[in-house]
Write an enzyme that holds these catalytic residues in place. Structure first.
Site, PDB file in Angstrom:
ATOM      1  N   LYS A   1     -78.165  61.840  28.876  1.00  0.00           N
ATOM      2  CA  LYS A   1     -77.849  61.128  27.640  1.00  0.00           C
ATOM      3  C   LYS A   1     -79.018  60.241  27.188  1.00  0.00           C
ATOM      4  CE  LYS A   1     -72.863  61.086  28.453  1.00  0.00           C
ATOM      5  NZ  LYS A   1     -71.665  60.221  28.522  1.00  0.00           N
TER       6      LYS A   1
ATOM      7  N   ARG B   1     -69.802  67.546  38.982  1.00  0.00           N
ATOM      8  CA  ARG B   1     -68.907  66.411  38.769  1.00  0.00           C
ATOM      9  C   ARG B   1     -68.991  65.425  39.945  1.00  0.00           C
ATOM     10  NH1 ARG B   1     -67.091  65.451  33.991  1.00  0.00           N
ATOM     11  NH2 ARG B   1     -65.303  64.398  34.869  1.00  0.00           N
TER      12      ARG B   1
ATOM     13  N   ARG C   1     -74.490  58.504  37.949  1.00  0.00           N
ATOM     14  CA  ARG C   1     -73.998  57.474  37.033  1.00  0.00           C
ATOM     15  C   ARG C   1     -74.107  56.071  37.637  1.00  0.00           C
ATOM     16  NH1 ARG C   1     -68.921  60.984  34.672  1.00  0.00           N
ATOM     17  NH2 ARG C   1     -70.036  61.844  32.881  1.00  0.00           N
TER      18      ARG C   1
ATOM     19  N   HIS D   1     -73.730  63.747  31.210  1.00  0.00           N
ATOM     20  CA  HIS D   1     -72.454  64.388  30.869  1.00  0.00           C
ATOM     21  C   HIS D   1     -72.263  65.561  31.805  1.00  0.00           C
ATOM     22  CE1 HIS D   1     -69.333  66.511  28.593  1.00  0.00           C
ATOM     23  NE2 HIS D   1     -70.081  67.590  28.720  1.00  0.00           N
TER      24      HIS D   1
END
Length: 196
Positions: A20, A94, A114, A127
């Site tokens: 991002k 994920r 993250r 993402h």
């Protein structure tokens, strides 16, 4: 264990990975983490997502209170889009990226992408598609000329390895064999370091 039995456990799929706008300056480090985690980057491009395309990518969140902020943020700067592949790609990606809320990720998944690069729930660095079907849809949105395939049978895995992995290995090993080292022990050590 023969090739068919070994390949039967392989389920190579691809997923979409987006770096991002908030993490674009860390793109090389994030790509390195992706590669070290066993992924192959099949396609990569730097894109500027329009608010409309962001709305399509995040369609599952349409109507939620954060949706306008999300689409505005995602269209605020450049994004690195990648199609990445490995066994169980969606689930592994994920897990690697961690929870959507970066503050929570720092507590529960401190080694996740993250947790390391994100700052909050909106600016969470990357993402990851939530399901295989979402990954296929999202990949087609950003890479419209891509064929999204997955390898789910033993024969498909053998075909994939024969078509994509073996030629690369054969080419590299052939080049190594063509060179006549003056000191084979040193050259063998160097070859082992290059392969590792």
């Amino acid at each position: 264990m023969d090739n068919v039995q070994a390949a039967a456990a392989i389920d190579v799929k691809s997923t979409l990975a987006l770096i991002k706008p908030d993490a674009i300056e860390n793109a090389n480090e994030i790509e390195d983490i992706i590669l070290r985690s066993g992924f192959t980057i099949l396609q990569k491009r730097k894109v500027y997502l329009s608010p409309e395309l962001c709305s399509e990518i995040y369609a599952a969140h349409y109507g939620k209170i954060f949706f306008p902020s999300l689409t505005a943020f995602m269209s605020s700067g450049p994004t690195i889009a990648m199609v990445i592949a490995r066994n169980q790609a969606v689930a592994f990606w994920r897990e690697l990226i961690g929870p959507a809320n970066s503050v929570k990720a720092k507590e529960t998944h401190p080694g996740s992408i993250r947790a390391i690069y994100g700052t909050d729930e909106l600016r969470n660095a990357v993402h990851g598609s939530e399901t295989s079907s979402a990954a296929e849809r999202e990949i087609r949105l950003i890479f419209p000329n891509t064929t999204v395939d997955h390898i789910s049978s033993a024969q498909d895995a053998i075909t994939y390895l024969s078509r994509f992995v073996n030629p690369t290995l054969l080419s590299g090993l052939t080049e190594l064999c063509k060179q006549k080292p003056t000191d084979p022990i040193v050259s063998t050590d160097l070859a082992c370091r290059l392969v590792a």
